[in-house]
Design an enzyme around this catalytic site. Structure first.
Site, PDB file in Angstrom:
ATOM      1  N   ALA A  24       0.822  -1.153  -0.080  1.00  0.00           N
ATOM      2  CA  ALA A  24      -0.084  -0.032   0.021  1.00  0.00           C
ATOM      3  C   ALA A  24       0.849   1.390  -0.005  1.00  0.00           C
ATOM      4  O   ALA A  24       0.530   2.230  -0.852  1.00  0.00           O
ATOM      5  CB  ALA A  24      -0.816  -0.003   1.299  1.00  0.00           C
ATOM      6  N   ASN A  51       5.086  -7.133   6.217  1.00  0.00           N
ATOM      7  CA  ASN A  51       4.033  -8.350   5.989  1.00  0.00           C
ATOM      8  C   ASN A  51       3.921  -8.574   4.323  1.00  0.00           C
ATOM      9  O   ASN A  51       3.976  -9.723   3.721  1.00  0.00           O
ATOM     10  CB  ASN A  51       2.606  -8.457   6.428  1.00  0.00           C
ATOM     11  CG  ASN A  51       2.490  -8.884   7.776  1.00  0.00           C
ATOM     12  OD1 ASN A  51       3.163  -9.618   8.584  1.00  0.00           O
ATOM     13  ND2 ASN A  51       1.523  -8.262   8.735  1.00  0.00           N
ATOM     14  N   GLY A  56       2.426 -14.154   0.122  1.00  0.00           N
ATOM     15  CA  GLY A  56       2.391 -15.174  -1.068  1.00  0.00           C
ATOM     16  C   GLY A  56       2.346 -14.365  -2.510  1.00  0.00           C
ATOM     17  O   GLY A  56       2.858 -14.910  -3.639  1.00  0.00           O
ATOM     18  N   GLY A  57       1.911 -13.096  -2.230  1.00  0.00           N
ATOM     19  CA  GLY A  57       1.722 -12.125  -3.360  1.00  0.00           C
ATOM     20  C   GLY A  57       0.662 -12.343  -4.326  1.00  0.00           C
ATOM     21  O   GLY A  57       0.514 -11.866  -5.183  1.00  0.00           O
ATOM     22  N   ARG A 303     -12.507 -18.581   5.262  1.00  0.00           N
ATOM     23  CA  ARG A 303     -11.943 -18.762   6.384  1.00  0.00           C
ATOM     24  C   ARG A 303     -12.814 -18.586   7.714  1.00  0.00           C
ATOM     25  O   ARG A 303     -12.327 -19.381   8.579  1.00  0.00           O
ATOM     26  CB  ARG A 303     -10.781 -17.592   6.360  1.00  0.00           C
ATOM     27  CG  ARG A 303      -9.949 -17.853   5.165  1.00  0.00           C
ATOM     28  CD  ARG A 303      -9.013 -16.526   4.765  1.00  0.00           C
ATOM     29  NE  ARG A 303      -8.036 -16.981   3.863  1.00  0.00           N
ATOM     30  CZ  ARG A 303      -6.907 -15.832   3.803  1.00  0.00           C
ATOM     31  NH1 ARG A 303      -6.968 -14.692   4.201  1.00  0.00           N
ATOM     32  NH2 ARG A 303      -6.054 -16.252   2.689  1.00  0.00           N
ATOM     33  N   GLU A 438      -4.090  -2.554   5.181  1.00  0.00           N
ATOM     34  CA  GLU A 438      -4.651  -3.200   6.406  1.00  0.00           C
ATOM     35  C   GLU A 438      -4.917  -2.333   7.489  1.00  0.00           C
ATOM     36  O   GLU A 438      -5.601  -2.561   8.327  1.00  0.00           O
ATOM     37  CB  GLU A 438      -3.857  -4.226   6.800  1.00  0.00           C
ATOM     38  CG  GLU A 438      -4.393  -5.256   7.871  1.00  0.00           C
ATOM     39  CD  GLU A 438      -3.443  -6.644   8.187  1.00  0.00           C
ATOM     40  OE1 GLU A 438      -3.699  -7.210   9.261  1.00  0.00           O
ATOM     41  OE2 GLU A 438      -2.587  -6.660   7.446  1.00  0.00           O
ATOM     42  N   ILE A 454      -4.119  -8.071  -0.851  1.00  0.00           N
ATOM     43  CA  ILE A 454      -2.999  -7.420  -1.741  1.00  0.00           C
ATOM     44  C   ILE A 454      -3.513  -6.734  -2.955  1.00  0.00           C
ATOM     45  O   ILE A 454      -3.229  -5.487  -3.118  1.00  0.00           O
ATOM     46  CB  ILE A 454      -1.948  -8.579  -2.399  1.00  0.00           C
ATOM     47  CG1 ILE A 454      -1.488  -9.152  -1.363  1.00  0.00           C
ATOM     48  CG2 ILE A 454      -1.197  -8.042  -3.382  1.00  0.00           C
ATOM     49  CD1 ILE A 454      -0.348 -10.370  -1.485  1.00  0.00           C
TER      50      ILE A 454
END
Length: 474
Positions: A24, A51, A56-57, A303, A438, A454
């Site tokens: 960001a 982070n 993992g991108g 999740r 975030e 992301i």
């Protein structure tokens, strides 16, 4: 207070200050610098990335050429629906719509302007109706971060590491119902000096979440089980968010903290389990209750559903996959098996059952039933899991891992609008203060879908950078 008076009390003056050097922050810095203004980016750690560097991108993208080639039917409306469903309808719809619509242009920007290379495939993560997750070739956020740092430096962005935000500087609020205006920041330098940096345009907060801040986390989400580990870098703390609150920023959803299920209690932090659990077990394998030997969930559930179900189960589950699953996911776990402390390899299902104290006969029946769904029916009649066309029946050798939740992401943060402006009392923008990533709240509601963070960081980082330069302190 006019600009001359503001400048008079400052050690340094620049057009824009960015706080935080992840996706960001760097996206905001690049966008602002491309508009022709001077930018100082401050990062509290000795190196950039936070982070973002260890992620993992993966990006969530609608409308990519890979989706078209693979015949995947997707739409803005479907991703929006998936995000609202996962978020239990708590999401800020305007933020969701902006992210969804800008998802493919973001992928284009990364590939065409920054030269980031992505795998020639698309993945499906839990809670997504269709495959739409795009991964860098290295499956690492460092690939994106390196490209962003190169671009930012080439544009003249001044990056100051080991420089911690201490305070946001503001003009006094004109009335009790009017937010103040941000005029700069106070920082602590690597030499432990206190410096004031004034801004001509504004400040962008991009400091990430607070998963590593146990005190603040407990204060905001006392409902969480105690003693949970987290997957974040240690410096994922709340001091910048607390400072934004001090000057009048509204916050939303601070109690909404995401735990993830595809991590292991047999290692600290993020570890290697997610490489196997998230990419292979969930899409191409099984999650087993070791007490019963049976499945207990759609492995591709979102999740929150996953974690709530696992916590109700009350003990770690066992994730199982095979070589064909790894070939499909593109994740080779073999190099990480040296001590077999986390992910373990078994030549037979019986040996796996013995290792994890699973009833042997029940486990064999579960596997046979799942394989029948995959090979004969192409449909999961027990839990409705989406079975990819390339999915194959599971055969030895098998790989197993214990899975138990860890804190992963904080959905709450400062309240922003679709222009990335931080909102104060009465939803009025705090002049000169923008935020992305975030540190903000509202996008994900009660549950973030994998790959969306992301995309969000880059979409709103760029928006913040483009808009902060339009503001002028006079």
């Amino acid at each position: 207070m006019n600009k001359t008076n503001i400048d008079a009390g400052m050690d340094i003056v620049t057009d824009v200050v960015i706080v935080g050097s992840g996706f960001a922050g760097l996206s905001a810095a690049i966008a602002a610098a491309q508009a022709g203004v001077s930018v100082i980016l401050v990062e509290k750690e000795a190196s950039c990335g936070g982070n973002s560097l260890v992620s993992g991108g993966a990006l969530t993208v609608v409308g990519s050429p890979i989706q078209t080639r693979e015949g995947i039917t997707d739409s803005f409306a479907l991703l929006k629906q998936d995000m609202l469903t996962a978020g239990r309808q708590l999401n800020n719809v305007a933020l969701v719509e902006t992210m969804v619509q800008e998802s493919y242009p973001t992928l284009q920007w990364l590939t065409e302007e920054l030269g980031v290379k992505f795998k020639d495939r698309v993945d499906q993560y839990g809670g997504h109706s269709v495959p739409r997750n795009h991964n860098p070739e290295t499956l690492s956020g460092s690939e994106i971060l390196t490209a962003m740092l190169t671009q930012a430096k080439s544009l003249g962005v001044e990056i100051r590491t080991q420089t911690r935000l201490i305070r946001l500087l503001t003009t006094p609020a004109q009335t009790n119902t009017t937010p103040p205006m941000v005029t700069g920041v106070v920082v602590k330098t690597p030499d432990r000096e206190i410096k004031q940096i004034g801004v001509n345009q504004g400040v962008v907060l991009a400091t990430g979440g607070f998963s590593g801040d146990r005190a603040f986390l407990q204060q905001q989400a006392p409902h969480l089980p105690t003693g949970l580990d987290h997957t974040n870098v240690p410096n994922a703390t709340a001091e910048a968010l607390i400072e934004a609150i001090r000057i009048g920023s509204q916050c939303v959803d601070l109690e909404q903290v995401q735990l993830v299920p595809w991590v292991s209690p047999d290692e600290t932090g993020y570890g290697i389990a997610p490489l196997f659990g998230s990419y292979t077990v969930l899409a191409y394998g099984l999650a087993i209750d070791p007490v019963t030997g049976k499945r207990f969930i759609n492995e591709l559930a979102d999740r929150k559903t996953w974690v709530d179900t696992l916590l109700t189960l009350g003990h770690p589950c066992i994730g199982i996959a095979d070589t064909a699953g790894m070939e499909n996911s593109g994740i080779d776990i073999e190099p990480y098996l040296a001590d077999q402390a986390v992910v373990k390899k078994f030549s037979t299902l019986s040996s796996l059952a013995a290792e994890y104290s699973i009833p042997d006969t029940a486990l064999q029946q579960t596997l046979d039933r799942y394989n029948y769904f995959v090979e004969q029916l192409h449909e999961d009649r027990d839990f409705g899991k989406s079975l990819r066309d390339q999915a194959k029946p599971l055969n030895p050798p098998f790989y197993g891992v214990r899975l138990w939740p860890k804190v992963h992401y904080t959905m709450g943060g400062v309240k922003i609008d679709a222009q990335a402006q931080v909102l104060g009392v009465g939803d009025l923008p705090i002049a000169g203060l923008y935020a992305a990533g975030e540190v903000t709240g509202g996008m994900h509601g009660a549950c973030r879908l994998g790959g969306c963070s992301i995309t969000e960081c880059i979409v709103f980082g760029r928006i913040a950078g483009q808009n902060v330069v339009k503001h002028s302190i006079t």
